[in-house]
Write an enzyme that holds these catalytic residues in place. Structure first.
Site, PDB file in Angstrom:
ATOM      1  N   GLU A 112     121.498 -26.115  67.141  1.00 55.11           N
ATOM      2  CA  GLU A 112     121.670 -27.336  66.648  1.00 55.11           C
ATOM      3  C   GLU A 112     121.409 -28.600  67.274  1.00 55.11           C
ATOM      4  OE1 GLU A 112     125.149 -25.929  64.093  1.00 55.11           O
ATOM      5  OE2 GLU A 112     124.446 -26.257  62.794  1.00 55.11           O
ATOM      6  N   GLU A 132     125.529 -17.623  64.013  1.00 54.35           N
ATOM      7  CA  GLU A 132     126.945 -18.120  62.386  1.00 54.35           C
ATOM      8  C   GLU A 132     126.749 -17.010  61.499  1.00 54.35           C
ATOM      9  OE1 GLU A 132     124.797 -20.076  63.303  1.00 54.35           O
ATOM     10  OE2 GLU A 132     126.113 -22.258  63.919  1.00 54.35           O
TER      11      GLU A 132
HETATM   12  N1  CO8 Z   1     132.697 -20.383  72.306  1.00 59.50           N
HETATM   13  C1  CO8 Z   1     133.857 -19.633  73.782  1.00 59.50           C
HETATM   14  N2  CO8 Z   1     133.639 -18.953  74.875  1.00 59.50           N
HETATM   15  C2  CO8 Z   1     131.736 -18.419  74.666  1.00 59.50           C
HETATM   16  C3  CO8 Z   1     131.528 -18.729  74.059  1.00 59.50           C
HETATM   17  C4  CO8 Z   1     131.156 -19.357  72.665  1.00 59.50           C
HETATM   18  N3  CO8 Z   1     130.736 -19.785  72.177  1.00 59.50           N
HETATM   19  N4  CO8 Z   1     130.334 -18.534  74.483  1.00 59.50           N
HETATM   20  C5  CO8 Z   1     130.181 -17.612  75.392  1.00 59.50           C
HETATM   21  N5  CO8 Z   1     131.664 -18.222  75.714  1.00 59.50           N
HETATM   22  C6  CO8 Z   1     132.671 -17.135  77.203  1.00 59.50           C
HETATM   23  C7  CO8 Z   1     132.584 -16.074  76.763  1.00 59.50           C
HETATM   24  O1  CO8 Z   1     133.725 -15.408  75.935  1.00 59.50           O
HETATM   25  C8  CO8 Z   1     133.590 -15.214  77.988  1.00 59.50           C
HETATM   26  O2  CO8 Z   1     134.477 -15.930  78.371  1.00 59.50           O
HETATM   27  P1  CO8 Z   1     135.726 -14.975  79.291  1.00 59.50           P
HETATM   28  O3  CO8 Z   1     134.983 -14.409  80.355  1.00 59.50           O
HETATM   29  O4  CO8 Z   1     136.716 -15.520  79.168  1.00 59.50           O
HETATM   30  O5  CO8 Z   1     135.820 -13.876  77.882  1.00 59.50           O
HETATM   31  C9  CO8 Z   1     132.137 -16.417  79.229  1.00 59.50           C
HETATM   32  O6  CO8 Z   1     131.609 -18.097  77.975  1.00 59.50           O
HETATM   33  C10 CO8 Z   1     131.515 -15.506  79.567  1.00 59.50           C
HETATM   34  O7  CO8 Z   1     130.593 -15.099  78.415  1.00 59.50           O
HETATM   35  P2  CO8 Z   1     129.780 -13.397  78.463  1.00 59.50           P
HETATM   36  O8  CO8 Z   1     131.132 -12.736  78.916  1.00 59.50           O
HETATM   37  O9  CO8 Z   1     129.887 -13.070  76.870  1.00 59.50           O
HETATM   38  O10 CO8 Z   1     128.864 -13.532  78.725  1.00 59.50           O
HETATM   39  P3  CO8 Z   1     128.035 -12.227  78.324  1.00 59.50           P
HETATM   40  O11 CO8 Z   1     126.315 -12.594  79.264  1.00 59.50           O
HETATM   41  O12 CO8 Z   1     127.901 -11.079  78.265  1.00 59.50           O
HETATM   42  O13 CO8 Z   1     127.457 -12.636  76.721  1.00 59.50           O
HETATM   43  C11 CO8 Z   1     126.544 -14.394  75.027  1.00 59.50           C
HETATM   44  C12 CO8 Z   1     126.542 -14.255  76.748  1.00 59.50           C
HETATM   45  C13 CO8 Z   1     125.806 -13.489  74.853  1.00 59.50           C
HETATM   46  C14 CO8 Z   1     126.066 -15.457  74.752  1.00 59.50           C
HETATM   47  C15 CO8 Z   1     128.247 -14.366  74.386  1.00 59.50           C
HETATM   48  O14 CO8 Z   1     128.925 -14.744  75.267  1.00 59.50           O
HETATM   49  C16 CO8 Z   1     128.098 -14.520  73.029  1.00 59.50           C
HETATM   50  O15 CO8 Z   1     127.311 -13.668  72.370  1.00 59.50           O
HETATM   51  N6  CO8 Z   1     128.650 -15.397  73.170  1.00 59.50           N
HETATM   52  C17 CO8 Z   1     128.978 -16.990  71.467  1.00 59.50           C
HETATM   53  C18 CO8 Z   1     127.528 -16.861  71.206  1.00 59.50           C
HETATM   54  C19 CO8 Z   1     127.409 -17.650  69.315  1.00 59.50           C
HETATM   55  O16 CO8 Z   1     127.996 -16.667  68.825  1.00 59.50           O
HETATM   56  N7  CO8 Z   1     127.182 -19.336  70.084  1.00 59.50           N
HETATM   57  C20 CO8 Z   1     127.814 -19.373  67.786  1.00 59.50           C
HETATM   58  C21 CO8 Z   1     129.215 -19.540  67.676  1.00 59.50           C
HETATM   59  S1  CO8 Z   1     129.320 -20.716  66.540  1.00 59.50           S
HETATM   60  C22 CO8 Z   1     128.349 -22.354  66.619  1.00 59.50           C
HETATM   61  O17 CO8 Z   1     128.400 -22.719  67.358  1.00 59.50           O
HETATM   62  C23 CO8 Z   1     128.410 -22.723  65.022  1.00 59.50           C
HETATM   63  C24 CO8 Z   1     128.037 -24.200  65.458  1.00 59.50           C
HETATM   64  C25 CO8 Z   1     128.673 -25.063  64.624  1.00 59.50           C
HETATM   65  C26 CO8 Z   1     130.056 -25.315  63.918  1.00 59.50           C
HETATM   66  C27 CO8 Z   1     130.555 -26.192  62.975  1.00 59.50           C
HETATM   67  C28 CO8 Z   1     131.815 -26.204  63.028  1.00 59.50           C
HETATM   68  C29 CO8 Z   1     132.568 -26.423  61.212  1.00 59.50           C
END
Ligand code: CO8
Length: 257
Positions: A112, A132
């Site tokens: 976004e 999301e």
């Molecule tokens: N938030 C917080 N921490 C995150 C996020 C995130 N979005 N993405 C990754 N991390 C963290 C992981 O928790 C991990 O931390 P830890 O080692 O402490 O557990 C570290 O980053 C590395 O991540 P991974 O181990 O998961 O790395 P991978 O290579 O295995 O996977 C991915 C990478 C595929 C990107 C995976 O991390 C993932 O799926 N992340 C989440 C992505 C996601 O769903 N994003 C959307 C979030 S919702 C959003 O953005 C809404 C926006 C509008 C908000 C409106 C508010 C009202």
């Protein structure tokens, strides 16, 4: 600032988000720093184009910080949503073109933020998604509004309701990004696009952005009225006189000094 670096070189400001341990995901602190960074670059008369990128080779922005969202109730979610949306408005309304150099995951709020930028350039390893719904949410920083305007309603519905990641190549095919290049060429390509903008009149660029942005939400007739008014207003500026005189006198225009 804790999570943002700004480098200004040859009229290009590069804003880099550096929260790599959480894949450059955005909590309230990063959002506040991004707002401050954009305001600083927009008000700096030495800056003509702004590049936004993420630190490291894995993520542009992996979305809003999911861990901080877990603690939110309705009111906090509203405030968080509005703070993110305000940031997207600042980016979108920037009078200086903003280029997203997408160097990896651009997910949820990261996609976004990219959508609010004027131009998106992706590295070959970049991945885009609005995941999301997989979290029981919907996009909250403009995804439901800006994505259909950019790629069309049908594609946007599929991306937002499916939540699946799409590759940089697919993003290019549907017009979500302008270019795809190898990761080690991403900043060079982004700077090259910035330089092609920088040789042109800053006031004309500003007016063009206003017409394009506002015109997207107008009827064609309203948009044409806006355009012709902006076109004629430019004739009251030294910039237009310089551009026209330079052509007639067979020299390069000098817009930025
Ligand atoms: N938030 C917080 N921490 C995150 C996020 C995130 N979005 N993405 C990754 N991390 C963290 C992981 O928790 C991990 O931390 P830890 O080692 O402490 O557990 C570290 O980053 C590395 O991540 P991974 O181990 O998961 O790395 P991978 O290579 O295995 O996977 C991915 C990478 C595929 C990107 C995976 O991390 C993932 O799926 N992340 C989440 C992505 C996601 O769903 N994003 C959307 C979030 S919702 C959003 O953005 C809404 C926006 C509008 C908000 C409106 C508010 C009202």
């Amino acid at each position: 600032m804790k999570y943002i670096q700004i480098e200004i070189k040859e009229h290009i400001a590069t804003i880099t988000i550096d929260r790599q341990h959480a894949l450059n995901s955005l909590n309230s602190e990063v959002i506040a720093e991004m707002k401050e960074s954009f305001e600083t670059c927009i008000s700096d008369s030495n800056v003509g184009v702004i590049l936004l990128t993420g630190a490291g080779e894995k993520a542009f922005i992996a979305g809003a910080d999911i861990k901080s969202m877990q603690k939110m109730g309705k009111i906090e979610a509203l405030m968080f949503g509005k703070r993110g949306q305000d940031l997207t408005r600042i980016i979108e309304h920037s009078p200086k073109p903003v280029i997203a150099a997408v160097n990896g995951f651009a997910l949820g709020g990261g996609c976004e933020i990219g959508l609010a930028c004027h131009i998106r350039i992706a590295s070959e390893n970049a991945k885009f998604a609005q995941p999301e719904v997989q979290l029981g949410l919907i996009p909250g920083w403009g995804g439901t509004q800006r994505l259909p305007r950019l790629v069309g309603q049908g594609k946007a519905v599929e991306i937002i309701t499916g939540g699946e990641m799409i590759s940089a190549k697919e993003a290019l095919d549907i017009g979500l990004v302008n270019h795809v290049v190898p990761l080690d060429k991403l900043l060079d390509k982004s700077r090259q696009v910035a330089q092609s903008i920088l040789k042109n009149g800053p006031e004309a660029i500003r007016m063009a952005l206003v017409c394009i942005n506002q015109g997207m939400n107008m009827t064609l007739d309203q948009g044409l009225d806006l355009e012709v008014k902006a076109f004629s207003d430019l004739f009251g500026t030294g910039e237009t006189k310089e551009g026209l005189a330079a052509f007639v006198n067979k020299r390069k225009p000098n817009f930025r000094n």
